[in-house]
Scaffold this motif. Structure first.
Motif, mmCIF file in Angstrom:
data_model
loop_
_atom_site.group_PDB
_atom_site.id
_atom_site.type_symbol
_atom_site.label_atom_id
_atom_site.label_comp_id
_atom_site.label_asym_id
_atom_site.label_seq_id
_atom_site.Cartn_x
_atom_site.Cartn_y
_atom_site.Cartn_z
ATOM 1 N N VAL A 34 -13.275 11.664 -5.128
ATOM 2 C CA VAL A 34 -12.751 10.684 -4.165
ATOM 3 C C VAL A 34 -12.201 11.407 -2.943
ATOM 4 C CG1 VAL A 34 -10.932 8.973 -3.766
ATOM 5 C CG2 VAL A 34 -12.276 8.908 -5.884
ATOM 6 N N LEU A 35 -11.457 12.490 -3.187
ATOM 7 C CA LEU A 35 -10.917 13.274 -2.077
ATOM 8 C C LEU A 35 -12.039 13.792 -1.189
ATOM 9 C CD1 LEU A 35 -8.655 14.814 -0.608
ATOM 10 C CD2 LEU A 35 -8.886 16.611 -2.338
ATOM 11 N N GLY A 36 -13.123 14.284 -1.806
ATOM 12 C CA GLY A 36 -14.235 14.800 -1.024
ATOM 13 C C GLY A 36 -14.868 13.734 -0.148
ATOM 14 N N VAL A 37 -15.051 12.538 -0.699
ATOM 15 C CA VAL A 37 -15.617 11.430 0.085
ATOM 16 C C VAL A 37 -14.718 11.107 1.277
ATOM 17 C CG1 VAL A 37 -16.148 8.964 0.043
ATOM 18 C CG2 VAL A 37 -16.885 10.434 -1.848
ATOM 19 N N LEU A 38 -13.420 11.045 1.025
ATOM 20 C CA LEU A 38 -12.479 10.713 2.097
ATOM 21 C C LEU A 38 -12.416 11.817 3.145
ATOM 22 C CD1 LEU A 38 -9.582 9.156 -0.023
ATOM 23 C CD2 LEU A 38 -11.265 7.958 1.377
ATOM 24 N N ASP A 39 -12.431 13.076 2.692
ATOM 25 C CA ASP A 39 -12.377 14.196 3.639
ATOM 26 C C ASP A 39 -13.542 14.152 4.623
ATOM 27 O OD1 ASP A 39 -10.042 15.660 3.247
ATOM 28 O OD2 ASP A 39 -10.874 16.831 1.596
ATOM 29 N N ALA A 47 -9.631 3.125 7.452
ATOM 30 C CA ALA A 47 -9.728 1.780 6.868
ATOM 31 C C ALA A 47 -8.790 1.627 5.677
ATOM 32 C CB ALA A 47 -11.172 1.503 6.450
ATOM 33 N N LEU A 48 -8.674 2.670 4.868
ATOM 34 C CA LEU A 48 -7.847 2.590 3.659
ATOM 35 C C LEU A 48 -6.360 2.767 3.931
ATOM 36 C CD1 LEU A 48 -10.099 4.562 1.143
ATOM 37 C CD2 LEU A 48 -9.639 2.097 1.154
ATOM 38 N N THR A 49 -6.023 3.169 5.143
ATOM 39 C CA THR A 49 -4.605 3.329 5.486
ATOM 40 C C THR A 49 -4.193 2.439 6.656
ATOM 41 O OG1 THR A 49 -5.161 5.215 6.927
ATOM 42 C CG2 THR A 49 -4.526 5.713 4.652
ATOM 43 N N ARG A 58 -6.243 -3.372 1.253
ATOM 44 C CA ARG A 58 -6.585 -1.947 1.162
ATOM 45 C C ARG A 58 -6.960 -1.573 -0.272
ATOM 46 N NH1 ARG A 58 -1.808 -1.558 4.124
ATOM 47 N NH2 ARG A 58 -0.768 -0.342 2.476
ATOM 48 N N GLY A 59 -6.213 -2.103 -1.230
ATOM 49 C CA GLY A 59 -6.531 -1.829 -2.624
ATOM 50 C C GLY A 59 -7.885 -2.382 -3.018
ATOM 51 N N ALA A 60 -8.189 -3.601 -2.556
ATOM 52 C CA ALA A 60 -9.478 -4.224 -2.874
ATOM 53 C C ALA A 60 -10.632 -3.443 -2.246
ATOM 54 C CB ALA A 60 -9.494 -5.669 -2.386
ATOM 55 N N LEU A 61 -10.411 -2.918 -1.040
ATOM 56 C CA LEU A 61 -11.438 -2.119 -0.386
ATOM 57 C C LEU A 61 -11.723 -0.856 -1.199
ATOM 58 C CD1 LEU A 61 -13.318 -1.408 1.945
ATOM 59 C CD2 LEU A 61 -11.331 -0.493 3.188
ATOM 60 N N ALA A 62 -10.673 -0.211 -1.671
ATOM 61 C CA ALA A 62 -10.851 0.994 -2.490
ATOM 62 C C ALA A 62 -11.638 0.668 -3.755
ATOM 63 C CB ALA A 62 -9.503 1.597 -2.836
ATOM 64 N N ARG A 63 -11.339 -0.470 -4.363
ATOM 65 C CA ARG A 63 -12.067 -0.853 -5.580
ATOM 66 C C ARG A 63 -13.553 -1.072 -5.286
ATOM 67 N NH1 ARG A 63 -9.081 -1.714 -9.925
ATOM 68 N NH2 ARG A 63 -6.837 -2.020 -9.685
ATOM 69 N N VAL A 74 -9.594 6.161 -12.370
ATOM 70 C CA VAL A 74 -9.576 6.666 -11.002
ATOM 71 C C VAL A 74 -9.727 5.516 -10.002
ATOM 72 C CG1 VAL A 74 -10.720 8.206 -9.352
ATOM 73 C CG2 VAL A 74 -10.348 8.937 -11.722
ATOM 74 N N VAL A 75 -10.508 4.512 -10.349
ATOM 75 C CA VAL A 75 -10.611 3.333 -9.476
ATOM 76 C C VAL A 75 -9.231 2.693 -9.313
ATOM 77 C CG1 VAL A 75 -11.537 0.999 -9.246
ATOM 78 C CG2 VAL A 75 -13.028 2.860 -10.011
ATOM 79 N N ASP A 76 -8.521 2.535 -10.421
ATOM 80 C CA ASP A 76 -7.182 1.945 -10.372
ATOM 81 C C ASP A 76 -6.237 2.804 -9.529
ATOM 82 O OD1 ASP A 76 -7.997 -0.136 -11.978
ATOM 83 O OD2 ASP A 76 -7.197 0.726 -13.826
ATOM 84 N N LEU A 77 -6.310 4.112 -9.710
ATOM 85 C CA LEU A 77 -5.443 5.000 -8.943
ATOM 86 C C LEU A 77 -5.783 4.961 -7.454
ATOM 87 C CD1 LEU A 77 -5.333 8.093 -11.326
ATOM 88 C CD2 LEU A 77 -3.369 6.692 -10.646
ATOM 89 N N ALA A 78 -7.075 4.953 -7.147
ATOM 90 C CA ALA A 78 -7.489 4.897 -5.741
ATOM 91 C C ALA A 78 -6.994 3.617 -5.086
ATOM 92 C CB ALA A 78 -9.011 4.999 -5.633
#
Length: 269
Positions: A34-39, A47-49, A58-63, A74-78
């Motif tokens: 997930v970190l790699g995708v965001l980086d 978008a997520l912040t 924002r949470g729904a977008l991450a899901r 990890v989905v829940d944490l993201a």
């Protein structure tokens, strides 16, 4: 980290800790993924912040982004991290890195204090090996090298280490995030050392404990903290009486000196 970021990080770490029985090394690699995708996607970071979006949005977008790509934990944490507040983009991204290291440590900790100590020792050995080899330093500094070459390098460097150490060293080699690989491994080592310290109870008493007292104290601390702790006992006559126990950031101070100091504070107020 600013306080708002620290609070969000603490909440995410507590959530991961609450799922510790289900955490695996895949959890760690998924978090690093997930970190790699965001980086690599600044637009996605924004978008997520985006403060204009609600926590739920924002949470729904991450899901939507990560469901089916990584484990449910990890989905829940993201989603939780995306719904939290951070004072900077760097803090937001670093949270996923910290969670990845935490997940790796949780797996190592299943081997007790020996497991987390081994992870700490292997990261230390890696730092020493790189520091003693100019050839390795040159190879690790070639961040523009093809990923396949860096993967082969990571495999060679981790051929004889534990699986948790392999995850962290490989992450540092493949995704140093603008740092020297050895610098990132050093940062990982600091996280691991802090968690290793959670397995050690630093006990200070005014008089040396008898073997029976030490055994009773160890049993009581095991019940209180929910894990077997290594007792590091020292004698400190200035405590006058009682005991002071430090495990990680938690301090239990029932010494006579502490009681006297608290009494002085009440009288002065």
């Amino acid at each position: 980290m600013a306080s708002v970021s620290s609070e969000s990080l603490a909440t995410a770490r507590a959530a991961l800790e609450g799922s510790r029985d289900s955490v695996s090394l895949k959890t760690a690699t998924d978090l690093f993924g997930v970190l790699g995708v965001l980086d690599e996607n600044p637009a996605l970071q924004r978008a997520l912040t985006d403060p204009a979006r609600s926590t739920e949005e924002r949470g729904a977008l991450a899901r939507r982004l990560f469901s089916g790509q990584v484990s449910d934990i990890v989905v829940d944490l993201a989603a939780q991290v995306a719904g939290s507040r951070f004072s900077s983009m760097g803090d937001f991204l670093d949270t996923f890195e910290t969670l990845g290291v935490d997940a790796t440590c949780l797996v190592a900790e299943r081997g007790g204090e020996t497991g987390i100590a081994r992870l700490e020792d292997e990261l230390f050995a890696f730092r020493n090996a790189v520091g003693d080899s100019h050839e390795l330093q040159r190879a690790l500094s070639m961040v523009s090298a093809p990923r396949e070459s860096r993967e082969r390098l990571a495999q060679g460097l981790t051929a004889h280490v534990s699986e948790p150490a392999r995850v962290l060293i490989t992450q540092a080699v493949l995704s140093p995030r603008g740092l020297k690989v050895v610098t990132l491994v050093e940062r990982f080592s600091q996280f691991v050392a802090a968690r290793h310290n959670l397995w050690i109870a630093h006990v200070e008493t005014s008089q040396e404990l008898t073997p029976e007292q030490g055994q009773r104290l160890a049993e009581a601390l095991t019940r209180y903290f929910g894990r077997e702790l290594k007792i590091n006992a020292t004698t400190l006559p200035s405590l006058i009486g009682g005991v002071r126990i430090t495990v990680g950031d938690e301090v239990i101070d029932s010494s006579a000196l502490a009681h006297i100091n608290r009494l002085k504070q009440r009288l002065a107020s």
